[in-house]
Enzyme design. Structure first.
Site, mmCIF file in Angstrom:
data_model
loop_
_atom_site.group_PDB
_atom_site.id
_atom_site.type_symbol
_atom_site.label_atom_id
_atom_site.label_comp_id
_atom_site.label_asym_id
_atom_site.label_seq_id
_atom_site.Cartn_x
_atom_site.Cartn_y
_atom_site.Cartn_z
ATOM 1 N N ASP A 197 0.828 -1.214 0.000
ATOM 2 C CA ASP A 197 0.000 0.000 0.000
ATOM 3 C C ASP A 197 0.857 1.258 0.000
ATOM 4 O O ASP A 197 1.932 1.271 -0.601
ATOM 5 C CB ASP A 197 -0.933 -0.043 1.225
ATOM 6 C CG ASP A 197 -2.250 0.643 0.968
ATOM 7 O OD1 ASP A 197 -2.254 1.881 0.920
ATOM 8 O OD2 ASP A 197 -3.276 -0.047 0.810
ATOM 9 N N HIS A 235 -3.723 5.206 4.283
ATOM 10 C CA HIS A 235 -4.500 4.061 3.826
ATOM 11 C C HIS A 235 -3.912 2.723 4.279
ATOM 12 O O HIS A 235 -4.612 1.879 4.847
ATOM 13 C CB HIS A 235 -4.576 4.164 2.292
ATOM 14 C CG HIS A 235 -5.490 3.216 1.624
ATOM 15 N ND1 HIS A 235 -5.034 2.149 0.885
ATOM 16 C CD2 HIS A 235 -6.829 3.175 1.563
ATOM 17 C CE1 HIS A 235 -6.075 1.500 0.379
ATOM 18 N NE2 HIS A 235 -7.172 2.096 0.775
ATOM 19 N N SER A 407 -11.547 -1.295 -0.131
ATOM 20 C CA SER A 407 -10.240 -1.236 0.529
ATOM 21 C C SER A 407 -10.288 -1.778 1.945
ATOM 22 O O SER A 407 -9.318 -2.346 2.424
ATOM 23 C CB SER A 407 -9.785 0.221 0.642
ATOM 24 O OG SER A 407 -8.979 0.562 -0.436
#
Ligand SMILES: *[C@@H]1O[C@H](CO)[C@@H](O)[C@H](O)[C@H]1NC(C)=O
Ligand SMILES: *[C@@H]1O[C@H](CO)[C@@H](O)[C@H](O)[C@H]1NC(C)=O
Length: 869
Positions: A197, A235, A407
């Protein structure tokens, strides 16, 4: 690692293979990098010398792949050298061997931004709305139950009670059902999940206890730690918290709160294929599960797949990772549902090697963003209906309550798989997929029960939810006693050439291929898991097309759907779709593909060809080999000459067992089968194949119609659409559905034209010879005959400016004396153009749509204008 690499090169110790560490830190601001796949017998140093590049060492995650570098230059100097060599050989007949002959694949590395996070996306305003926030009271029973869990496990994490996805006290039952697993002491110990990520904040006190530094790396900045650095680098940390936030006094807990967690940073800057490939296999003996909450844009118009190096790296990890049990990849399905996107247009989510996970909201309803597709295995909870996922955030002691999108769904399932592996580390990547398919729980909230098909496993499948929501308790229970599946086997069909215009409307055009028990016995394939279909459809607007696959038992996979924003004027080119709806089928019988052009407008297309691959469990694992690494051309069908139906020299004519059925008034075209170029020809015998093409009547009817006719002679087995539909010529010649007389007339005229063109060529050849003696300058002009002149029989050598270049090429090809023009004779476009003049060709070259240039510009604007309309 890098210093010794350079030293080795400096001292010319060519024999000692220098490996690049996976932790490569390439400086793209000062250098160009080339990835080359070389024949193992060759010397990379010699290749480097020949190309004027510096050898930069071998990739340690791909056999025989080497890196080369040079000072920055706009051109691709390797490709240029290869082309120059080809040119020399062709023109100068210089056949001396070259070090470049050992190059099997070459790619200049370009840093690109093509992968995007799949976090919460803005809620669309009008038309496509999120469900209203649902506020339910907590129930006393569930509160008591949770208090008991907290007490028994000693949970002190401050936001645990807000982590509804782990224990839901409001929408009771709508959670991952994981606490019963923890209470058995199964908490992920021994398993490692790698978050690929935008970084992972290893300094977060919630992640620090489980952080696995050895499995982590920053590929964006070339540093050891995947520390988030940009403003929006939260994230990956949030995803990591969902998986393995520690049971302590910080934020909440992860699904597998005792699993190790590592981070690989790739999303914070553009990345090259070789770096991306290295990143998703980084530490693949110790990182068990790679959790990927990203992909190509979910804009409803992108169709993108990983490049060859990345595909090879994934296969390498699947074959050799985790001590040969296979690395597990989990991908977020994608957030493009509101834009009409579908996860089969994404080459990561539709890979057989990835587990694709979509999202549901806390009410078990479909959130506006979560994509559907036949490649989706299951779903789990994420944002929607006024809630989101509560998890760890960047910072030493920081939490968030707004993590969401698909996600957030993917990592939760990665965590569940960590629980499974902590009980059964011996399970293979395919065992994990079987367990997911067999234990996920179907639910009938929004969609009617009828939208779930009962599959061969007895489990229900929906394109929106896969096999249902992942239930941690169920999957761990089944894993405990699961008997490992046998080695993977596969059956590849030959290319099935359809080459028929797709009628507009809801019926579509179908083509059927029958797989016999014999084929699967030879292929050593016992039962099906994944099915992939690679296909070519030429179309002036890609978004108009949809594709269904009907299995022999009647289970339907919607391989693709229409996409209102997809204006690409190219159709599908060697694209591979995947479905998991056929797990457990035998594979034997008729597989029918139906291509539809249900959006009626001026955009049209042709279904060119397809091939089906069944992947599954082997009959006898003792004789089963491993799948060879993919090559650039394995899923390309190169031998098609769409205009004449004649296939290149390597091809064969159809066996008498091939049926061609056309039930509309469309031109009859032969279906020609070439031998499969499968990795193991002996395991994929196609000699008894029986492809049939049916311009669509409903599939059930056409199936019945063509059933049992596979052994008849071609003419007997084919129900003729019209009394005049017979042919006086071998089946390679199209009949155009016309009478024998008309055919004789057409082919006779064609023959005459051919004879004329040949004599014209001979004439000019002689003329050129003569003229060259007097005047070496090539200033002669003549015109190609156009269709009108051909049919009129006008044979005058009219001179026209617009045609001059083409004529010159043809002329020089005959003469064979001009280097440049000889080279351009090889040019595909030239070939295609010249064929457009033959009759009976409604379309151009394979993969090239009709009138691409003209229609592309004026394609439908109806649906443009973004999400809000
Ligand atoms: C959830 O887990 C419990 C055990 O903790 C189990 O009895 C129950 O069947 C599971 N629920 C579902 C829907 O599988
Ligand atoms: C190909 O088939 C042979 C025997 O038919 C077998 O020994 C070999 O392992 C197979 N290879 C692959 C890649 O399936």
């Amino acid at each position: 690692m890098r210093v010794p690499t350079i030293l080795l090169a400096l001292f010319g110790l060519a024999s000692a293979t220098s490996h690049i560490s996976e932790r490569s830190n390439r400086d793209y601001t000062t250098h160009d990098y080339y990835a080359l796949h070389l024949d193992p017998s060759s010397s990379p140093h010699e290749v480097a010398l020949h190309l004027g590049l510096d050898y930069d060492g071998q990739l340690d995650f791909l056999d025989d792949h080497h890196m080369f570098k040079a000072a920055k230059h706009p051109n691709d100097v390797v490709e240029e050298s290869i082309q120059a060599l080809k040119h020399r050989r062709k023109v100068k007949r210089d056949l001396s061997p070259s070090p470049l002959d050992s190059i099997k694949f070459n790619q200049k590395q370009v840093q690109r931004k093509r992968l995007f996070k799949r976090g919460i996306i803005p809620r669309p305003l009008a038309g496509l709305h999120d469900r209203d926030a649902v506020v339910l009271p907590e129930t006393t029973n569930s509160l008591l139950e949770r208090a008991d869990v907290i007490k028994q496990l000693g949970i002190t994490d401050p936001i645990f009670s807000a982590q509804w996805h782990l224990f839901n006290t409001k929408e009771v039952g709508n959670d991952m059902n994981v606490t019963g697993v923890w209470l058995q002491g199964i908490t992920g110990k021994g398993a490692t999940v790698c978050i690929v990520d935008d970084g992972l904040d290893m300094d977060s006190l919630d992640l620090k206890p489980n952080y696995f530094a050895k499995g982590s790396y920053d590929f964006n900045d070339g540093q050891d730690e995947p520390k988030p650095k940009l403003d929006d680098d939260q994230h990956g940390t949030r995803c990591a918290g969902e998986v393995a936030a520690a049971k302590n006094d910080v934020c909440g807990v992860g699904v597998a709160y005792d699993a190790r967690i590592s981070g690989v940073r790739i999303l914070s800057a553009p990345i090259s294929d070789v770096d991306e490939a290295a990143s998703i296999v980084y530490g693949f003996q110790e990182n068990d599960i790679y959790s990927c909450s990203w992909g190509p844009p979910d804009d409803g118009r992108t169709m993108d797949a990983p490049g060859l190096l990345i595909k090879k790296a994934i296969l390498k990890a699947v074959q050799e990772g985790r001590g040969g049990k296979g690395t597990i990849y989990v991908f977020a399905a994608g957030n493009g549902a509101a834009a009409g996107d579908n996860c089969n247009f994404d080459g990561y989510t539709n890979s057989i090697y990835s587990v694709t996970i979509g999202a549901i909201d806390k009410t078990d309803a479909h959130p506006y963003y979560s994509e559907k597709c036949s490649a989706q295995l299951a779903v789990t909870y994420s944002s929607g209906a006024g809630e989101a996922i509560h998890t760890t955030d960047i910072g030493t002691n920081k939490c968030t309550n707004i993590h969401g999108g698909t996600s957030a769904a993917g990592p939760l399932v990665s965590g569940v798989f960590a629980l499974v592996l902590s009980v059964r580390p011996d399970l293979s990547w395919r065992d994990i997929q079987w367990l997911t398919a067999l234990t996920s729980v179907p639910f009938y909230k929004q969609e009617k029960e009828s939208e779930w098909q009962t599959t061969a496993t007895g489990r229900k499948f929906s394109h929106q939810y896969g096999y249902g929501k992942v239930d941690a308790w169920q999957i761990v229970e089944l894993a405990k006693t699961w008997k490992n599946v046998k080695k993977q086997a596969w059956y590849f069909s030959p290319w099935i050439h359809v080459r028929t215009a797709i009628p507009e409307g809801s019926n579509g055009l179908s083509s059927t291929f029958e797989i016999t028990p014999d084929m699967l016995r030879v292929a050593n394939l016992e039962r099906v898991e994944h099915v992939t279909v690679t296909m070519n459809v030429a179309h002036t607007r890609r978004g108009d097309i949809s594709v269904e696959l009907h299995s022999p038992t009647g289970i339907i996979s919607h391989l693709s759907e229409t996409r209102r924003f997809d204006e690409a004027p190219i159709g599908y080119i060697d694209w591979t779709f995947m479905t998991v709806a056929h797990f457990g089928e035998t594979g034997i019988g008729k597989w029918t593909i139906i291509v539809k052009d249900s959006i009626e407008n001026k955009n049209k297309g042709t279904f060119t060809d397809w091939r089906i691959k069944l992947w599954g469990e082997s009959i006898d694992p003792a004789v089963q080999g491993m799948l060879p690494m993919p090559t650039e051309n394995e899923d390309k069908d190169h031998d098609v000459d769409v205009t004449t139906g004649v296939i290149g020299t390597t091809s064969v004519q159809p066996k008498p067992t091939s049926n061609i059925i056309v039930t509309t008034g469309l031109p009859t075209r032969p279906s020609i089968v070439k031998p499969t170029d499968s990795p193991n020809a002996s395991s994929t015998d196609s000699s008894t194949g029986s492809p049939t093409s049916v311009a669509q009547t409903p599939p059930s009817e056409s199936q019945g119609e063509s059933a049992g006719e596979t052994n008849g002679k071609l003419d007997e087995a084919v129900p003729s659409p019209s009394p005049t539909g017979s042919s006086f010529l071998p089946s390679v010649f199209p009949t155009f559905g016309l009478s024998k007389r008309t055919q004789i007339w057409i082919y006779g005229a064609l023959a005459l034209i051919l004879i004329f063109v040949a004599s014209l060529g001979a004439y000019f050849f002689v003329q050129r010879r003569r003229r060259l003696r007097n005047n070496p300058r090539d200033n002669y002009e003549f015109a190609m005959l156009d269709d009108q002149e051909e049919t009129d029989g006008m044979l005058a050598s009219t001179t026209r400016r617009g045609r001059r270049r083409r004529a010159g090429e043809l002329y020089d090809a005959f003469a064979g004396e001009s280097d440049e023009d000889l080279f351009s004779d090889d040019d595909a476009e030239y070939r295609d153009e010249s064929r457009e003049h033959l009759p009976g060709t409604g379309f151009a070259g394979k993969g090239r749509p009709v009138n691409e240039k003209d229609d592309g510009a004026q394609s439908d604007d109806d649906e443009k204008g973004g999400l809000v309309r």
